[in-house]
Design a protein around this motif. Sequence first.
Motif, PDB file in Angstrom:
ATOM      1  N   ASN A  71      64.606 -18.051 103.166  1.00 28.63           N
ATOM      2  CA  ASN A  71      64.600 -18.693 101.851  1.00 28.63           C
ATOM      3  C   ASN A  71      63.943 -20.067 101.941  1.00 28.63           C
ATOM      4  N   LEU A  72      62.662 -20.124 101.581  1.00 31.83           N
ATOM      5  CA  LEU A  72      61.909 -21.383 101.636  1.00 31.83           C
ATOM      6  C   LEU A  72      61.526 -21.853 100.240  1.00 31.83           C
ATOM      7  N   THR A  73      62.347 -21.531  99.271  1.00 32.49           N
ATOM      8  CA  THR A  73      62.116 -21.968  97.901  1.00 32.49           C
ATOM      9  C   THR A  73      62.449 -23.452  97.766  1.00 32.49           C
ATOM     10  N   ILE A  74      62.226 -24.014  96.573  1.00 33.61           N
ATOM     11  CA  ILE A  74      62.592 -25.404  96.322  1.00 33.61           C
ATOM     12  C   ILE A  74      64.119 -25.537  96.359  1.00 33.61           C
ATOM     13  N   PRO A  75      64.648 -26.714  96.677  1.00 32.90           N
ATOM     14  CA  PRO A  75      66.108 -26.868  96.796  1.00 32.90           C
ATOM     15  C   PRO A  75      66.896 -26.364  95.594  1.00 32.90           C
ATOM     16  N   ALA A  76      66.369 -26.541  94.386  1.00 33.51           N
ATOM     17  CA  ALA A  76      67.109 -26.111  93.200  1.00 33.51           C
ATOM     18  C   ALA A  76      67.323 -24.608  93.173  1.00 33.51           C
ATOM     19  N   ALA A  77      66.515 -23.849  93.916  1.00 33.30           N
ATOM     20  CA  ALA A  77      66.638 -22.387  93.936  1.00 33.30           C
ATOM     21  C   ALA A  77      67.335 -21.855  95.176  1.00 33.30           C
ATOM     22  N   HIS A  78      67.708 -22.725  96.104  1.00 32.45           N
ATOM     23  CA  HIS A  78      68.291 -22.263  97.359  1.00 32.45           C
ATOM     24  C   HIS A  78      69.519 -21.384  97.137  1.00 32.45           C
ATOM     25  N   ALA A  79      70.472 -21.860  96.342  1.00 33.74           N
ATOM     26  CA  ALA A  79      71.715 -21.117  96.153  1.00 33.74           C
ATOM     27  C   ALA A  79      71.456 -19.802  95.420  1.00 33.74           C
ATOM     28  N   ASP A  80      70.599 -19.818  94.402  1.00 33.91           N
ATOM     29  CA  ASP A  80      70.334 -18.608  93.616  1.00 33.91           C
ATOM     30  C   ASP A  80      69.739 -17.510  94.486  1.00 33.91           C
ATOM     31  N   ILE A  81      68.717 -17.832  95.260  1.00 34.77           N
ATOM     32  CA  ILE A  81      68.090 -16.820  96.120  1.00 34.77           C
ATOM     33  C   ILE A  81      69.066 -16.353  97.192  1.00 34.77           C
ATOM     34  N   ALA A  82      69.830 -17.277  97.763  1.00 39.76           N
ATOM     35  CA  ALA A  82      70.810 -16.894  98.780  1.00 39.76           C
ATOM     36  C   ALA A  82      71.839 -15.925  98.214  1.00 39.76           C
ATOM     37  N   LEU A  83      72.345 -16.223  97.031  1.00 41.60           N
ATOM     38  CA  LEU A  83      73.358 -15.360  96.422  1.00 41.60           C
ATOM     39  C   LEU A  83      72.788 -13.976  96.103  1.00 41.60           C
ATOM     40  N   ARG A  84      71.556 -13.938  95.638  1.00 47.12           N
ATOM     41  CA  ARG A  84      70.940 -12.645  95.327  1.00 47.12           C
ATOM     42  C   ARG A  84      70.684 -11.840  96.601  1.00 47.12           C
ATOM     43  N   ALA A  85      70.293 -12.502  97.663  1.00 45.26           N
ATOM     44  CA  ALA A  85      70.074 -11.804  98.930  1.00 45.26           C
ATOM     45  C   ALA A  85      71.387 -11.272  99.492  1.00 45.26           C
ATOM     46  N   ILE A  86      72.417 -12.103  99.431  1.00 43.18           N
ATOM     47  CA  ILE A  86      73.732 -11.682  99.924  1.00 43.18           C
ATOM     48  C   ILE A  86      74.239 -10.485  99.122  1.00 43.18           C
ATOM     49  N   ALA A  87      74.054 -10.522  97.798  1.00 45.01           N
ATOM     50  CA  ALA A  87      74.479  -9.407  96.951  1.00 45.01           C
ATOM     51  C   ALA A  87      73.757  -8.117  97.327  1.00 45.01           C
ATOM     52  N   ALA A  88      72.553  -8.241  97.879  1.00 45.67           N
ATOM     53  CA  ALA A  88      71.798  -7.073  98.331  1.00 45.67           C
ATOM     54  C   ALA A  88      72.166  -6.672  99.754  1.00 45.67           C
ATOM     55  N   GLY A  89      73.147  -7.368 100.340  1.00 45.41           N
ATOM     56  CA  GLY A  89      73.616  -7.031 101.677  1.00 45.41           C
ATOM     57  C   GLY A  89      72.763  -7.561 102.804  1.00 45.41           C
ATOM     58  N   LYS A  90      71.959  -8.581 102.513  1.00 47.61           N
ATOM     59  CA  LYS A  90      71.044  -9.111 103.518  1.00 47.61           C
ATOM     60  C   LYS A  90      71.534 -10.454 104.073  1.00 47.61           C
ATOM     61  N   ALA A  91      71.258 -10.692 105.335  1.00 51.29           N
ATOM     62  CA  ALA A  91      71.490 -12.013 105.914  1.00 51.29           C
ATOM     63  C   ALA A  91      70.482 -12.991 105.312  1.00 51.29           C
ATOM     64  N   VAL A  92      70.783 -14.286 105.416  1.00 51.15           N
ATOM     65  CA  VAL A  92      69.932 -15.315 104.822  1.00 51.15           C
ATOM     66  C   VAL A  92      69.749 -16.455 105.823  1.00 51.15           C
ATOM     67  N   TYR A  93      68.535 -16.967 105.906  1.00 51.81           N
ATOM     68  CA  TYR A  93      68.286 -18.234 106.600  1.00 51.81           C
ATOM     69  C   TYR A  93      67.444 -19.080 105.657  1.00 51.81           C
ATOM     70  N   GLY A  94      67.904 -20.310 105.369  1.00 54.33           N
ATOM     71  CA  GLY A  94      67.223 -21.117 104.376  1.00 54.33           C
ATOM     72  C   GLY A  94      66.842 -22.496 104.866  1.00 54.33           C
ATOM     73  N   GLU A  95      65.900 -23.086 104.169  1.00 51.75           N
ATOM     74  CA  GLU A  95      65.583 -24.497 104.399  1.00 51.75           C
ATOM     75  C   GLU A  95      66.760 -25.347 103.918  1.00 51.75           C
ATOM     76  N   LYS A  96      66.829 -26.571 104.425  1.00 53.87           N
ATOM     77  CA  LYS A  96      67.873 -27.483 103.974  1.00 53.87           C
ATOM     78  C   LYS A  96      67.516 -28.007 102.594  1.00 53.87           C
ATOM     79  N   PRO A  97      68.539 -28.320 101.768  1.00 50.98           N
ATOM     80  CA  PRO A  97      69.966 -28.174 102.023  1.00 50.98           C
ATOM     81  C   PRO A  97      70.440 -26.750 101.714  1.00 50.98           C
ATOM     82  N   LEU A  98      71.658 -26.431 102.145  1.00 56.26           N
ATOM     83  CA  LEU A  98      72.239 -25.120 101.869  1.00 56.26           C
ATOM     84  C   LEU A  98      72.256 -24.844 100.368  1.00 56.26           C
TER      85      LEU A  98
END
Length: 362
Positions: A71-98
């Motif tokens: 997840n290398l989106t802008i910080p404002a999208a970090h949580a949204d993309i992470a949550l959508r990936a998790i809902a799809a059953g996928k692990a996530v690694y993102g840029e800071k901040p969480l």
Amino acid sequence: MGEPLRIGIVGLGTISAQYLQTLDKLGSVELVAAADLNPALATGVAEQRPGVRACTVEELLADENVDLVLNLTIPAAHADIALRAIAAGKAVYGEKPLALNVAEAIEVLNAATEAEVLVGCAPDTVLGTGIQTARKAIDDNLVGRPIAATATMVVPGHERWHPNPDFYYQPGGGPLLDMGPYYVTALTTLLGPVTSVIGVASRTRSIRTIGSGPRAGQSFPVDIDTHVTGVLTHASGVLSTVVMSFDAVGTRSSNIEIHGEVGTLAVPDPNHFEGDVQLRTLESKEWRTLPVSAGYLDASRGVGIADLAATPTGESPRAGAALAFHVLDIMESLLHATRTGQAEAIRSTVDRPAAVPLQAIG
């Protein structure tokens, strides 16, 4: 068993180039998909790498061949993309901040726990030989019992070089939230979790002027404090003094110093993976450079993904969500303390991440 972790990357901005260089040389991971709001960027990545599919974000999240979303989106999208990936059953690694704030980050942690998927987060610079050699020196008792630390980042402001620096001076920006993750993550890796913070902050100018690029000469407002000083009390009793500034010219202080009963360590820039670690002890007036003794050799951004891939079942990644959440909690609490003038207790805690033995990245 033994198969590479299949990666889908979302967000192909400037920082993605460094991650792609790392992914290209890692045997433990395989890039299989790329997505960006600008389809041309995803197509460009796919054309340069056989086996990589350019797709939309929705297609990538639904792809059964993707094990982990980078997840290398802008910080404002970090949580949204992470949550959508998790809902799809996928692990996530993102840029800071969480996430942009603690409340959003809690949602990510809770979702990951419920889905039983791993979440990792930058910065992974702490896994390199610079911070890890300093960590080994502390663990080997070369400075004796740690007493205090300093972390200093002083620059005159990003508007001098960045063509569109406005966001650095709006809520969510500032020297602490921009550069603090590197320093606070390093302090936690070196000295363990933080239990309370207190601090003060100021701003020298309400207007800044862009110094380069097509908008050079344009002025913009400053809506946040641009100099933050705080004291972090670690669970061990160590006191870390943090100075993060967009207001001053420079400093001759070490990026981080660790002061113990019998020695002091000068620790290299936590925004980099390598750098000299220097030690001065009670027995010597001279500083000596310690040999590289721990950490991933020749590491670069994205090594945290390889570390996550190698994390044994049931253990937390070194550059994991728990550490990233604790760091975000510390920074948010420190900023709140600068407004109230009161010490703030840190609600979260984290185990000090395991040390990294000296090794090549896999």
